[in-house]
Design a protein around this motif. Sequence first.
Motif, mmCIF file in Angstrom:
data_model
loop_
_atom_site.group_PDB
_atom_site.id
_atom_site.type_symbol
_atom_site.label_atom_id
_atom_site.label_comp_id
_atom_site.label_asym_id
_atom_site.label_seq_id
_atom_site.Cartn_x
_atom_site.Cartn_y
_atom_site.Cartn_z
ATOM 1 N N TYR A 180 -5.080 2.949 -37.744
ATOM 2 C CA TYR A 180 -5.014 4.302 -38.095
ATOM 3 C C TYR A 180 -6.418 4.648 -38.564
ATOM 4 O O TYR A 180 -7.011 3.993 -39.508
ATOM 5 N N LEU A 222 -4.629 7.248 -33.778
ATOM 6 C CA LEU A 222 -3.768 5.894 -34.014
ATOM 7 C C LEU A 222 -4.011 5.185 -32.842
ATOM 8 O O LEU A 222 -3.980 5.569 -31.638
ATOM 9 N N TYR A 227 -0.026 -0.935 -36.228
ATOM 10 C CA TYR A 227 -0.782 0.023 -36.318
ATOM 11 C C TYR A 227 -2.370 -0.031 -36.684
ATOM 12 O O TYR A 227 -2.629 -0.872 -37.475
#
Length: 325
Positions: free
Chosen positions: A83, A43, A81
């Motif tokens: 990911y 991530l 984020y």
Amino acid sequence: MINIKSIWENQKPTGEVIIRTRIDEIPHLNCFAATNHITGQHLYIMSVSKNVVIPELKNYRFKGVEIYTLPIEPEDKIEFYIYLLDNELKVIFSLFIQNILEDIEPSVTESEAITTTLNVVSKWKKMFDKINFNGLSLEQQKGLIGELLFLNYLLNDEKTSANAVNAWTGAEMEFQAKDFTLGAVGIEIKFTSSKQPRIKVSNERQLDAENLSDLFLVLYSTEAVKDNGFSLNSLIAQTRKVISTDEERSIFNSKLQLNGYFDEDSEHYGRMYSLKKTFGFAVTSDFPKIVKNQLPLGIYDTSYSIEISAVESFIVEPENILAKV
């Protein structure tokens, strides 16, 4: 230089599901490299003030990657984020996040950093969306074979061998990228197995020499054979063998993936060819071509073909191309 790949590789279990390491090289921003300890997925996280405006992210999502935000209430923060969902894309993902970090480093504010990040995401989305998980078409295979033939030519030349893999820029995110870029010299590669070879140009950008000192075109004229030839698989195996370092080999493999080649599909790439002739052309201002500034407003993605007989006066030997590098 920030080495995001090294940060991920050196992360140790902390007892938390998400292991995160602050990227200290950008001290004015709260950026983290993180790993899901259970799944091994990587991530990238950026923590910003809740006052930072982040646009709707649904248009930024793409294959193998999820992009979202989470509110962190006690600190009045928002965490942004990126990911990685598909661990087979780890090498590409490292290059992607590396690009983000390099571009946001000069940012002064969190808002500027988010805007810059999303601009980089948009560019890479085009590349991720091009990844074909169902295998390459015959035309895509031929295009890749042509580029690998030229890559091996560079790898086998003492002058260009050390930078050959980095010079292979056809799969990179820049819209105007040529198949190969060596300093200010660009090289477009074509591959044909037609009995009457011609140059097929896919769009008005391919032969545009804007921002280049020189532009060359290399055409490999081949014929299909049943044996005693080369295939996409054999060229990839040969290239991996010739590349001298693990790091370069890793970059090479990631560029293969960006071109849509995955080893598990190799059984479909055994078609063989024999090289008949290699043509080199100097794409000067007089070379017959269509470029962007010649097109009427609103016209784009113009494909066309060029007869070899029309460009014989522009022929150059391959070694003369390298002399310009």
